[in-house]
Motif scaffolding. Structure first.
Motif, PDB file in Angstrom:
ATOM      1  N   SER A 179      14.650   0.743 -13.678  1.00 37.28           N
ATOM      2  CA  SER A 179      15.886   0.365 -12.986  1.00 37.28           C
ATOM      3  C   SER A 179      15.611   0.322 -11.483  1.00 37.28           C
ATOM      4  CB  SER A 179      17.009   1.352 -13.297  1.00 37.28           C
ATOM      5  OG  SER A 179      16.607   2.670 -13.004  1.00 37.28           O
ATOM      6  N   THR A 180      16.365  -0.514 -10.797  1.00 40.37           N
ATOM      7  CA  THR A 180      16.261  -0.566  -9.331  1.00 40.37           C
ATOM      8  C   THR A 180      17.682  -0.494  -8.773  1.00 40.37           C
ATOM      9  OG1 THR A 180      16.551  -2.953  -9.089  1.00 40.37           O
ATOM     10  CG2 THR A 180      14.314  -2.179  -9.542  1.00 40.37           C
ATOM     11  N   GLY A 181      17.816   0.027  -7.584  1.00 40.10           N
ATOM     12  CA  GLY A 181      19.136   0.047  -6.939  1.00 40.10           C
ATOM     13  C   GLY A 181      19.408   1.381  -6.266  1.00 40.10           C
ATOM     14  N   ASP A 182      19.744   1.318  -4.963  1.00 43.27           N
ATOM     15  CA  ASP A 182      19.984   2.554  -4.219  1.00 43.27           C
ATOM     16  C   ASP A 182      21.340   3.177  -4.530  1.00 43.27           C
ATOM     17  OD1 ASP A 182      17.543   2.254  -3.147  1.00 43.27           O
ATOM     18  OD2 ASP A 182      18.193   1.663  -1.135  1.00 43.27           O
ATOM     19  N   GLU A 183      22.198   2.422  -5.226  1.00 45.12           N
ATOM     20  CA  GLU A 183      23.503   2.968  -5.596  1.00 45.12           C
ATOM     21  C   GLU A 183      23.418   3.800  -6.876  1.00 45.12           C
ATOM     22  OE1 GLU A 183      22.288   0.115  -6.306  1.00 45.12           O
ATOM     23  OE2 GLU A 183      23.396  -1.046  -7.787  1.00 45.12           O
ATOM     24  N   LEU A 184      22.248   3.779  -7.522  1.00 44.74           N
ATOM     25  CA  LEU A 184      22.139   4.379  -8.857  1.00 44.74           C
ATOM     26  C   LEU A 184      21.594   5.797  -8.782  1.00 44.74           C
ATOM     27  CD1 LEU A 184      20.555   1.300 -10.658  1.00 44.74           C
ATOM     28  CD2 LEU A 184      22.963   1.967 -10.622  1.00 44.74           C
ATOM     29  N   LYS A 221      13.451   2.405  -5.725  1.00 42.09           N
ATOM     30  CA  LYS A 221      14.418   2.210  -4.628  1.00 42.09           C
ATOM     31  C   LYS A 221      14.425   0.750  -4.193  1.00 42.09           C
ATOM     32  CE  LYS A 221      16.051   5.830  -2.646  1.00 42.09           C
ATOM     33  NZ  LYS A 221      17.409   6.077  -3.077  1.00 42.09           N
ATOM     34  N   ASP A 222      15.523   0.343  -3.557  1.00 43.41           N
ATOM     35  CA  ASP A 222      15.612  -1.016  -2.988  1.00 43.41           C
ATOM     36  C   ASP A 222      14.854  -1.068  -1.662  1.00 43.41           C
ATOM     37  OD1 ASP A 222      17.194  -2.202  -4.988  1.00 43.41           O
ATOM     38  OD2 ASP A 222      19.034  -1.449  -4.093  1.00 43.41           O
ATOM     39  N   ASP A 223      13.562  -0.861  -1.737  1.00 46.93           N
ATOM     40  CA  ASP A 223      12.735  -0.875  -0.531  1.00 46.93           C
ATOM     41  C   ASP A 223      11.420  -1.525  -0.931  1.00 46.93           C
ATOM     42  OD1 ASP A 223      11.711   0.311   2.165  1.00 46.93           O
ATOM     43  OD2 ASP A 223      10.273   1.018   0.650  1.00 46.93           O
ATOM     44  N   GLY A 245      17.936  -5.287 -12.308  1.00 43.25           N
ATOM     45  CA  GLY A 245      18.463  -5.285 -10.941  1.00 43.25           C
ATOM     46  C   GLY A 245      17.460  -5.836  -9.930  1.00 43.25           C
ATOM     47  N   GLY A 246      18.016  -6.185  -8.759  1.00 43.48           N
ATOM     48  CA  GLY A 246      17.156  -6.581  -7.639  1.00 43.48           C
ATOM     49  C   GLY A 246      16.531  -7.958  -7.725  1.00 43.48           C
ATOM     50  N   VAL A 247      17.066  -8.839  -8.602  1.00 38.33           N
ATOM     51  CA  VAL A 247      16.475 -10.180  -8.709  1.00 38.33           C
ATOM     52  C   VAL A 247      17.424 -11.281  -8.238  1.00 38.33           C
ATOM     53  CG1 VAL A 247      14.729  -9.877 -10.485  1.00 38.33           C
ATOM     54  CG2 VAL A 247      17.103 -10.224 -11.169  1.00 38.33           C
ATOM     55  N   PHE A 252      18.790  -7.025  -0.373  1.00 37.21           N
ATOM     56  CA  PHE A 252      17.893  -5.938  -0.792  1.00 37.21           C
ATOM     57  C   PHE A 252      17.312  -6.185  -2.187  1.00 37.21           C
ATOM     58  CE2 PHE A 252      21.100  -4.450   2.154  1.00 37.21           C
ATOM     59  CZ  PHE A 252      20.293  -4.007   3.197  1.00 37.21           C
ATOM     60  N   ASP A 253      17.369  -7.449  -2.614  1.00 40.97           N
ATOM     61  CA  ASP A 253      16.817  -7.810  -3.919  1.00 40.97           C
ATOM     62  C   ASP A 253      15.342  -8.160  -3.753  1.00 40.97           C
ATOM     63  OD1 ASP A 253      19.181  -7.292  -5.208  1.00 40.97           O
ATOM     64  OD2 ASP A 253      19.896  -9.362  -5.120  1.00 40.97           O
ATOM     65  N   PHE A 254      14.508  -7.116  -3.767  1.00 39.77           N
ATOM     66  CA  PHE A 254      13.085  -7.286  -3.448  1.00 39.77           C
ATOM     67  C   PHE A 254      12.186  -7.490  -4.665  1.00 39.77           C
ATOM     68  CE2 PHE A 254      14.456  -4.487   0.201  1.00 39.77           C
ATOM     69  CZ  PHE A 254      14.425  -5.504   1.145  1.00 39.77           C
TER      70      PHE A 254
HETATM   71 MG    MG Z   1      20.564  -3.926  -7.083  1.00 40.63          MG
END
Ligand code: MG
Ligand code: AMP
Length: 397
Positions: A179-184, A221-223, A245-247, A252-254
């Protein structure tokens, strides 16, 4: 952007080459057979008595004889006996070898035994021989099962019959679910008002588990830099990575950049479908396959069942049978995207009727508890009539 058909064809053109392993027969159910199974002997191996009763000569019956003296008993598990007197009978039990010299079994239902003599009471008694003939099911050395069969309890019975206590099966690719995402936050944490618990990795892992496929859970992380670092580490052991996530197009979709920085070649990004439009797919020269799914829980779920499950089963040389269901009420969807409609399918007199579920946005995963699967409505139409049949992607048994 590619169509659903193009995306499917690219995914299926990039199958994983599985290894094989030997498992105990007791662990083989739901695994995919990786060897050809032949009959080690005839099945049945001898002319087998198929009913409890008596064995006689048909000639004697034809001559009008209806009373037969019982000269022996032939039980299952005993070597074959011989009918000594052509006008006598041998009592025979289901599963026993048919006695030599006899050629028809008369069932107990069709006779009465008095003082060691059987009296046949039905004129139809000899119409059927009730002999399960040697080799009618399979002759020695004939092929019983080919590689690629998903082993059910029926095949387990066959494997047991030929004495396969260990059986070669295909091995699922080593998988990481990320999973990706700083909100998670972790599921054991209490989320702050702006945070949510991550659920996709658990949903994916559980969906994989129903196939018998293990997936190790990770979070990134979203980094960009730490994502590259994290993916590099995961790729050291994984053969397939499933990201969520992140696509999308967010700042921040890296994920796509990070994957390409690692040498994973993009084969498509964005599919003309809803949900799941930002779906990214790629492979690396080292043999790593990456499915980067959009993070919305319903998108993740849909993409797993529509693309990843058939991909992995096809990779293991088997297939997921296509399923179809009938739309139960009119439905409209204007954008020229393939729409994966959340439906509840009910079996009505043998017909699978698909009832659209209200709500059903791509983030609306609470809705999924009422839903049995997705109905795939083509991009080429915008109105869909009750009674029309469409591909159905079930995610429940
Ligand atoms: Mg995300
Ligand atoms: P993204 O694809 O990263 O833009 O995420 C889309 C939406 O899905 C956002 O609202 C995310 O918070 C949510 N989301 C992403 N990953 C997960 C996850 N593992 N569990 C639950 N929700 C998620």
């Amino acid at each position: 952007m590619v169509s659903v058909a193009e995306a499917t064809s690219v995914v299926f053109s990039n199958l994983f080459q599985p290894t094989t392993m030997s498992v105990s027969l007791t662990d083989a159910v739901n695994k995919v057979l990786a060897e050809r199974i032949t009959a080690d002997r005839d099945f049945p191996p001898f002319d087998r008595v198929a009913m409890d009763g008596i064995a006689i000569r048909r000639d004697a019956w034809k001559m009008g004889q209806r009373a037969f003296k019982l000269e022996a008993v032939q039980a299952a598990g005993e070597p074959r006996k011989t009918l000594k007197n052509k006008t006598n009978a041998i009592e025979v039990m289901t599963g026993a070898p048919m006695p030599d010299g006899a050629d028809v079994v008369i069932r107990y239902e069709d006779l009465r035994i008095e003082e060691a003599t059987a009296h046949i009471t039905s004129e139809m008694a000899a119409d059927n021989a009730f002999i399960h003939r040697q080799a009618v099911d399979a002759a020695k050395d004939s092929v019983l099962l080919e590689p690629g069969i998903l082993l059910s309890s029926a095949e387990i019975a066959l494997l047991a019959s030929v004495g396969k206590s260990r059986v070669k099966v295909y091995v699922f690719p080593k998988a990481a679910v990320v999973s990706t995402g700083d909100e998670l936050v972790h599921i054991d944490d209490i989320p702050l008002p702006h945070q949510i618990r991550r659920s996709n990795t658990y949903a994916l892992q559980a969906a994989m588990k129903t196939l018998g496929w293990e997936g190790a859970i990770h979070h990134l992380k979203d980094d960009k830099a730490s994502m590259i670092e994290g993916l590099k580490k995961i790729a050291q052991t994984a053969e397939v990575i499933i990201l969520s996530g992140g696509v999308s197009k967010g700042k921040f979709d890296f994920v796509p950049d990070a994957l390409e920085a690692l040498g994973v070649k993009k084969l498509f990004h964005q599919v003309s479908q809803r949900p799941g439009k930002p779906f990214w797919f790629g492979v690396s020269p080292a043999g790593l396959t990456v499915f980067a799914l959009p993070g919305n829980p319903v998108s993740t779920y849909m993409c797993f069942y529509r693309y990843i499950r058939p991909w992995v089963m096809k990779s293991l040389k088997t297939s997921v049978d296509p399923s179809y269901a009938v739309l139960a009420s009119d439905f409209a969807f204007a954008p020229s995207l393939t729409y994966f409609l959340q439906v509840t399918v009910k079996n009505e007199n043998g017909k699978l009727m698909a009832y659209p579920e209200a709500g059903g946005g791509s983030g609306d995963f609470a809705n999924l508890k009422n839903v049995t699967g997705f109905l795939e409505l083509p991009a080429t139409a915008s109105t869909f009539k009750a009674g029309e049949t469409f591909p159905y992607i079930p995610f429940r048994q």
